[in-house]
Enzyme design. Structure first.
Site, mmCIF file in Angstrom:
data_model
loop_
_atom_site.group_PDB
_atom_site.id
_atom_site.type_symbol
_atom_site.label_atom_id
_atom_site.label_comp_id
_atom_site.label_asym_id
_atom_site.label_seq_id
_atom_site.Cartn_x
_atom_site.Cartn_y
_atom_site.Cartn_z
ATOM 1 N N SER D 46 0.881 -1.169 0.000
ATOM 2 C CA SER D 46 0.000 0.000 0.000
ATOM 3 C C SER D 46 0.915 1.215 0.000
ATOM 4 O O SER D 46 1.768 1.356 0.881
ATOM 5 C CB SER D 46 -0.899 -0.012 1.236
ATOM 6 O OG SER D 46 -1.893 0.986 1.111
ATOM 7 N N GLU D 47 0.756 2.080 -0.998
ATOM 8 C CA GLU D 47 1.781 3.105 -1.226
ATOM 9 C C GLU D 47 1.859 4.174 -0.139
ATOM 10 O O GLU D 47 2.803 4.947 -0.118
ATOM 11 C CB GLU D 47 1.609 3.750 -2.608
ATOM 12 C CG GLU D 47 0.355 4.577 -2.803
ATOM 13 C CD GLU D 47 -0.765 3.788 -3.454
ATOM 14 O OE1 GLU D 47 -0.820 2.551 -3.263
ATOM 15 O OE2 GLU D 47 -1.597 4.412 -4.139
#
Lengths: 214, 242, 242, 214
Positions: D46-47
């Protein structure tokens, strides 16, 4: 009477201010740690990845995972922190260290510094010195006034490969203290002399042009 | 299911070594070096290496072993220091040497892992380091452009690691290891203690497992000290401990 | 002796605010935002702000408070998202907005703290983001040059911090906070728990104290959730927990 | 018969491989997580700063400090790790993520992608999308074949502001699957069709030029 190594370190310690984060080089600069005034909080950075460097460990307590940039075993303090080399030099390059005190082979009157190699002779490498002089807000060099041969080390221009150009703010030698206007045109100024050392003696042992503070 | 754990350094190196390759090796001096992997690379006999490492070990230990065996053609380092053989090979022209300022070296490796092909830094402007490189002014200051560094293989040493390759380093043994882990086309990690996933604090992982292709627990750790410096216990404290 | 601890957000902000200043504010969405400092900045009445933050809060919370009070002239962000007022002010020309890709924004801030005035990235090449910027080929690929970002003031939120300013973040509340802490000319940190030095694991400090000028323990933390998503307990597990 | 959203996600899941580190966008891509084969280890990034994203929390267990890039509350797994945004995008930009699956508004036959704004109308911002398409090794777009108005979304050239140029490797729509030779000259090729969907129907609803796989 020329200053001893310890007296030079004591003079360098006068550049410290309360709350400063400081990087000390190998040799005489290391001794500066012994002269931090008791009422002052000064935090030492070691460029291999530590903030808050403590003293050498007691005998039998050295930790191979805990060394300073001179590869000496050291200790931590309650507020120490560890980080990577990239983060350490981000700290240095980003101007977050207030003061760097390091040794020198030659300093020019414009503030150029040479302290990392003698072509064909000594090939130690620059280590973190180039990053320190480029990134730290104020750079103080502590070194003998002349070489063992008697040759001057304060020069109009360095003859050895440079560590940095126009990077030195202050030079402390065994004979005196010189301010360098490295960002301006005022050049080098002698601001203090060791006891009983004459201006004439300093002039005789200095190739660089310098003014004498009023 | 993908398996990252290997039995030992020799097994972990299987298929990743070739003559003429570029190798990154973590550590600062002898602190935090992947000593088991270095020994196994020495034993492999691979030659013609370009080695990216801040130092090159000492005579008889660490990367000094590869120097002695004549396996290294070129070093990219910031410091030769007290390694006599290194200095001598370089001065006699038998070893190529590209000196990098330590912070530039660290940042070039970080850039290599981070997909940044080049960046600007003030370090080295006006010195031999900037010769032949582009310089450029930003806001009245001059900077030199430095390029990213990557390697065919990165070998790193951590304190603890889990079977997914998550790594935690200890004290100043961290140094170059985290960046190098990101900049190898293949990355091997050796650890003092291999744990199951979940044993490491998730907020405190220095190298996420994505960067580690293979992991092994080192057989032995000598952890040699280069410069042992100590102070005597003062009288008061000595009494206390009696 | 230098003292970094302040009693509350208002005290910590004393003397560091001025109209027209640039402000960096940590957080991603409403996660990890310095909510106490934001409220105190709203109350201060400072105006004409350029705010660097990935998002701009929501209507009525976080940086949304400063938007509502008309204190922001310009945003440098990657995402407007669901903030209606933000979108509306921008579309009506009342708010300047510089969109940055999220990774470019993060790296520009890191560069600002790390003394790197510019770097190259592939992100945004061939899009409006690269318009007016220098592009350049390295090894056959095209990259765009991006400049560093710094701010007059950075405000960050950590989970725990000590009196020397060492900070530890929790889970994904870390996000932009560590880089912003390095890129403010002055950096203020608010924490949920303020500890004595030595209480934090020295290997696990995300932001070393050198970056933090002032620190305070936040009076209250609402920690609002933007999108609450949950799943029902399955039958088996529900039974177990009975 | 056109594929449902869930069938599109299942088709996208066929692009996963054992040991992959993957970033999933918002919308249909999120559903791909439900179709990871049981024997396969796939780690979700998840960035906003997490590797090893777990499912949504049970009711009453949501943690405001633990969200995904879509700002939804999530959970961690035994091998999860957290990191800063700079470290997260170093991971993405440096090519360490094997696969990104994301939504799209328009895709061109050369692999250009538009998915972040409609001038004058929708101003969400690009978030991490531009970094993902520039940095991730393989980019898969999952989207409806046409707009609600019936206008085609697979075009000879995108008309909306681009997210990236020549970045898409594969497009999965409700009607079929297209491969794009974004690094070469072979253009776009239809490689699969949803059951009972004819080539003629796809051609009628597609502005982009495409070949049909043998």
């Amino acid at each position: 009477m020329a200053w001893t190594r310890d007296q030079m370190a004591a003079r360098a310690a006068q550049e410290l201010r309360d709350g400063f984060y400081v990087n000390l080089g190998i040799g005489i600069p290391t001794l500066v740690a012994n002269h931090i005034p008791a009422h002052m909080t000064v935090t030492l950075q070691s460029e291999n990845g530590m903030l808050g460097m403590g003293p050498f460990p007691f005998e039998g307590e050295a930790d191979p995972d805990l060394i300073n940039a001179g590869k000496q075993t050291i200790t931590e303090l309650p507020d120490s922190s560890y980080f990577s080399s990239a983060d350490s030099f981000a700290m240095i390059r980003g101007g977050h260290i207030a003061l760097s005190i390091l040794g020198g082979m030659q300093v020019s009157q414009d503030g150029d510094l040479a302290n990392w190699m003698v072509p064909g002779k000594m090939v130690k490498g620059m280590g973190g010195a180039m990053d320190l002089v480029a990134g730290v807000r104020r750079v103080v060099v502590v070194m003998d006034h002349v070489e063992k041969s008697g040759a001057p080390k304060l020069l109009t221009a360095c003859t050895l490969p440079l560590t940095g150009k126009r990077v030195v703010d202050l030079v402390i030698t065994d004979l005196g203290v010189f301010e360098i206007d490295r960002r301006g045109a005022a050049g080098m100024t002698l601001i203090e002399r060791a006891p009983e050392v004459s201006v004439a003696e300093i002039q005789a042992k200095t190739q660089a042009q310098f003014k004498i503070a009023a | 299911m993908a398996q990252k754990v290997f039995a030992d350094a020799e097994a972990a190196l299987d298929g990743v070594l070739f003559d003429g390759m570029t190798l990154m090796s973590g550590g600062f001096g002898l602190c935090g070096i992947p000593e088991n992997l270095i020994r196994a690379i020495r034993d492999s006999g691979v030659r013609g290496l370009t080695v990216i490492s801040n130092n090159c070990g000492v005579d008889g230990f660490g990367l000094g072993l590869l120097l002695e065996a004549g396996q290294i053609d070129k070093m990219i380092s910031s410091y030769v220091g007290e390694n006599k053989l290194f200095e001598q090979l370089y001065l006699s022209g038998k070893l190529q040497l590209e000196f990098n300022p330590q912070g530039t070296l660290a940042e070039r490796i970080r850039a290599g892992g981070a997909g940044i092909p080049a960046f600007f830094t003030k370090t080295g402007v006006g010195t031999v380091v900037a010769e032949g490189k582009e310089t450029r002014d930003f806001d009245g200051e001059t900077y030199v452009m430095e390029r990213a560094l990557t390697a065919d293989l990165a070998i790193v040493k951590a304190w603890r690691g889990d079977t997914e390759g998550n790594l935690v380093y200890r004290k100043t043994a961290r140094n170059f290891n985290p960046m190098m882990a990101t900049a190898g086309r293949v990355t091997l990690a050796e650890v003092e203690e291999l744990t199951a996933p979940g044993a490491l604090d998730k907020d405190m992982i220095h190298t996420p497992g994505i960067y580690v292709d293979r992991i092994l627990q080192g057989a032995t750790y000598e952890k040699r000290i280069e410069q042992l410096t100590t102070r005597p216990r003062d009288a008061a404290r000595a009494q206390e401990s009696v």
